[in-house]
Motif scaffolding. Structure first.
Motif, PDB file in Angstrom:
ATOM      1  N   ARG A  11       3.879  -1.772   7.705  1.00  0.00           N
ATOM      2  CA  ARG A  11       4.150  -0.901   6.558  1.00  0.00           C
ATOM      3  C   ARG A  11       4.416  -1.745   5.323  1.00  0.00           C
ATOM      4  O   ARG A  11       5.270  -2.624   5.342  1.00  0.00           O
ATOM      5  CB  ARG A  11       5.355  -0.013   6.858  1.00  0.00           C
ATOM      6  N   ALA A  26      -2.943  -2.322  -4.142  1.00  0.00           N
ATOM      7  CA  ALA A  26      -3.010  -1.083  -3.357  1.00  0.00           C
ATOM      8  C   ALA A  26      -4.372  -0.917  -2.674  1.00  0.00           C
ATOM      9  O   ALA A  26      -4.435  -0.643  -1.464  1.00  0.00           O
ATOM     10  CB  ALA A  26      -2.679   0.126  -4.234  1.00  0.00           C
ATOM     11  N   PRO A  27      -5.484  -1.072  -3.382  1.00  0.00           N
ATOM     12  CA  PRO A  27      -6.784  -0.931  -2.708  1.00  0.00           C
ATOM     13  C   PRO A  27      -7.013  -1.968  -1.610  1.00  0.00           C
ATOM     14  O   PRO A  27      -7.571  -1.642  -0.556  1.00  0.00           O
ATOM     15  CB  PRO A  27      -7.800  -1.100  -3.848  1.00  0.00           C
ATOM     16  N   VAL A  29      -4.710  -3.624   0.163  1.00  0.00           N
ATOM     17  CA  VAL A  29      -3.821  -3.335   1.298  1.00  0.00           C
ATOM     18  C   VAL A  29      -4.412  -2.227   2.155  1.00  0.00           C
ATOM     19  O   VAL A  29      -4.491  -2.332   3.381  1.00  0.00           O
ATOM     20  CB  VAL A  29      -2.411  -2.965   0.806  1.00  0.00           C
ATOM     21  N   THR A  30      -4.845  -1.149   1.510  1.00  0.00           N
ATOM     22  CA  THR A  30      -5.357  -0.003   2.275  1.00  0.00           C
ATOM     23  C   THR A  30      -6.682  -0.320   2.961  1.00  0.00           C
ATOM     24  O   THR A  30      -7.048   0.342   3.940  1.00  0.00           O
ATOM     25  CB  THR A  30      -5.533   1.222   1.365  1.00  0.00           C
ATOM     26  N   ALA A  31      -7.393  -1.328   2.476  1.00  0.00           N
ATOM     27  CA  ALA A  31      -8.669  -1.700   3.096  1.00  0.00           C
ATOM     28  C   ALA A  31      -8.492  -2.689   4.246  1.00  0.00           C
ATOM     29  O   ALA A  31      -9.464  -3.026   4.917  1.00  0.00           O
ATOM     30  CB  ALA A  31      -9.602  -2.310   2.045  1.00  0.00           C
ATOM     31  N   VAL A  36      -0.740  -0.654   6.216  1.00  0.00           N
ATOM     32  CA  VAL A  36      -0.731   0.686   5.655  1.00  0.00           C
ATOM     33  C   VAL A  36       0.196   0.702   4.448  1.00  0.00           C
ATOM     34  O   VAL A  36       1.292   0.127   4.478  1.00  0.00           O
ATOM     35  CB  VAL A  36      -0.279   1.735   6.703  1.00  0.00           C
ATOM     36  N   LEU A  37      -0.273   1.295   3.360  1.00  0.00           N
ATOM     37  CA  LEU A  37       0.552   1.410   2.157  1.00  0.00           C
ATOM     38  C   LEU A  37       1.575   2.511   2.389  1.00  0.00           C
ATOM     39  O   LEU A  37       1.248   3.691   2.392  1.00  0.00           O
ATOM     40  CB  LEU A  37      -0.320   1.721   0.935  1.00  0.00           C
ATOM     41  N   ASP A  38       2.815   2.118   2.576  1.00  0.00           N
ATOM     42  CA  ASP A  38       3.885   3.053   2.921  1.00  0.00           C
ATOM     43  C   ASP A  38       4.602   3.587   1.694  1.00  0.00           C
ATOM     44  O   ASP A  38       4.864   4.791   1.584  1.00  0.00           O
ATOM     45  CB  ASP A  38       4.895   2.342   3.835  1.00  0.00           C
ATOM     46  N   HIS A  55      -3.465   7.710  -3.232  1.00  0.00           N
ATOM     47  CA  HIS A  55      -3.003   7.407  -1.875  1.00  0.00           C
ATOM     48  C   HIS A  55      -2.160   8.570  -1.349  1.00  0.00           C
ATOM     49  O   HIS A  55      -0.925   8.488  -1.321  1.00  0.00           O
ATOM     50  CB  HIS A  55      -2.205   6.105  -1.871  1.00  0.00           C
ATOM     51  N   VAL A  58       1.621   8.737   0.349  1.00  0.00           N
ATOM     52  CA  VAL A  58       2.438   7.566   0.081  1.00  0.00           C
ATOM     53  C   VAL A  58       3.823   7.997  -0.398  1.00  0.00           C
ATOM     54  O   VAL A  58       3.973   8.999  -1.102  1.00  0.00           O
ATOM     55  CB  VAL A  58       1.766   6.652  -0.958  1.00  0.00           C
ATOM     56  N   ARG A 277     -14.408   0.377  -3.154  1.00  0.00           N
ATOM     57  CA  ARG A 277     -13.464  -0.196  -2.209  1.00  0.00           C
ATOM     58  C   ARG A 277     -14.202  -0.957  -1.117  1.00  0.00           C
ATOM     59  O   ARG A 277     -15.272  -0.538  -0.673  1.00  0.00           O
ATOM     60  CB  ARG A 277     -12.609   0.902  -1.570  1.00  0.00           C
TER      61      ARG A 277
END
Length: 379
Positions: A11, A26-27, A29-31, A36-38, A55, A58, A277
């Motif tokens: 997280r 953010a992009p 991390v999510t890729a 996971v972007l918590d 997101h 979030v 992305r």
């Protein structure tokens, strides 16, 4: 660090949702598989709404301390993408609490502050890394391979330019002259070009710089030149500017056998700004997303650099060199691997300290009109 069950995503708490947070961190991390972007930390209502839209699900927090002091579960990684002046205090608080940290460049204002953070990381046994994404630019990866393969012979001179044409001020802390803001191009783009030169050619022993304030109303440097003499004997000439009406080559590396010249910027930042992305399987030709027919990090053939000798690439000299695909996702993939497996950080704080020592020397050189020797006692 919290115990993490196998297969459970790490997280991530992201501090700051301006340019760095929303476009880069953010992009990416999510890729990244396994991340996971918590939580996003921002007090700005517009950025809160932007984060929720980009997101869904979030969590939004107003204070970074909630990531390591709140009553709920702590995050597994804190990413600090807030203004430069907050980097040291926020990283110090997170490391003290035992939470792994990624800090956007520049890590600090001084090498001493960066070394102090490295000491704290080692003392607490807590992961610390610096986001130097330009190590995964397509042109840098290509040049590094050419040097490693001996295609250029012994490198004698290296030129690197990160130039823009922005005659009008944009405002904000990045253009502030207040010392505590750590603004100006020397620390912004200079962090990139100096880091790349040190990675390629090793430590610098002498620094000379010219930092100018060109635009009306500007408060800090917007047109800066840095000359490095490396212990290896290579000389690096580095340019960062917001006032360049005609852009020069991004790289010009001159060796005893041949030279490599490359124009244009890596395409990944533009793709991220456009909302594209990285997809699964990045590094093997994955598509960046709808609306693009170019695999992630790759560029069309007409933008490839050229290698050769005795003739300008602008008049057809040299041979085109296929540019390797840029790979920003590799940074967070390495972070995730280090957190799970205990490996080294992809960019360490001591490396950032060496870069900052050069930036500090450049500031002194420009101010006093002298070359600054970085060797201990001038040895």
């Amino acid at each position: 660090m919290n115990a993490i069950a196998p297969g459970t995503p790490l997280r991530v708490g992201l501090v700051g949702y301006g340019l760095a947070g929303s476009v880069f961190h953010a992009p990416l991390v999510t890729a990244t598989p396994g991340l996971v972007l918590d939580t996003v930390v921002t007090s700005d209502p517009g950025r809160r709404a932007q984060a929720r839209e980009a997101h869904p699900g979030v969590r939004i927090a107003a204070d970074a301390a909630e990531l390591w002091e709140g009553p709920g579960p702590r995050v597994d990684l804190v990413v600090i993408a807030s203004p430069n002046k907050t980097h040291v205090p926020l990283a110090t608080a997170a490391l003290t609490a035992g939470v792994p940290v990624v800090v956007d460049k520049p890590l600090a204002a001084t090498a001493a502050e960066a070394d102090a953070l490295a000491d704290l990381s080692e003392r607490t046994g807590t992961f610390l890394s610096v986001f130097q994404n330009r190590r995964w630019d397509n042109d840098f990866l290509t040049l590094r391979r050419l040097i490693a393969d001996g295609e250029l012979g012994e490198i004698q001179r290296f030129e690197s330019r990160f130039e823009r044409w922005r005659p009008q001020l944009k405002g904000g802390w990045r253009e502030s002259g207040a010392p505590e803001e750590i603004g100006g191009l020397l620390y912004d783009l200079g962090s990139h070009v100096v880091d790349q030169a040190l990675v390629l050619f090793g430590p610098a022993v002498r620094v000379y710089a010219e930092a100018d304030v060109r635009r009306p109303g500007a408060e800090t440097d917007d047109d800066t030149f840095i000359a490095l003499t490396h212990a290896s004997g290579v000389r690096s000439h580095l340019y960062v500017s917001a006032t360049t009406a005609q852009l020069g080559p991004r790289f010009r590396a001159l060796g005893s056998r041949a030279g490599y010249v490359k124009y244009g910027l890596d395409p990944q930042e533009a793709a991220l700004r456009d909302g594209l992305r990285p997809g699964p399987g990045v590094g093997s030709g994955a598509s960046p997303g709808a609306g693009s027919d170019q695999p992630w990090g790759e560029e069309p053939e007409h933008l490839w650099g050229r290698i050769g000798s005795g003739e300008s690439p602008l008049t057809g000299g040299g041979t085109p060199v296929p540019t390797l695909a840029g790979d920003y996702p590799a940074y967070y993939a390495a972070v995730a691997a280090a957190l799970r497996e205990g490996g080294p950080a992809p960019v360490g704080a001591r490396e950032a300290a060496r870069c900052l020592a050069v930036l500090e020397a450049a500031r002194i050189s420009s101010r006093d009109g002298v070359s600054v020797d970085l060797r201990p006692d001038g040895a």
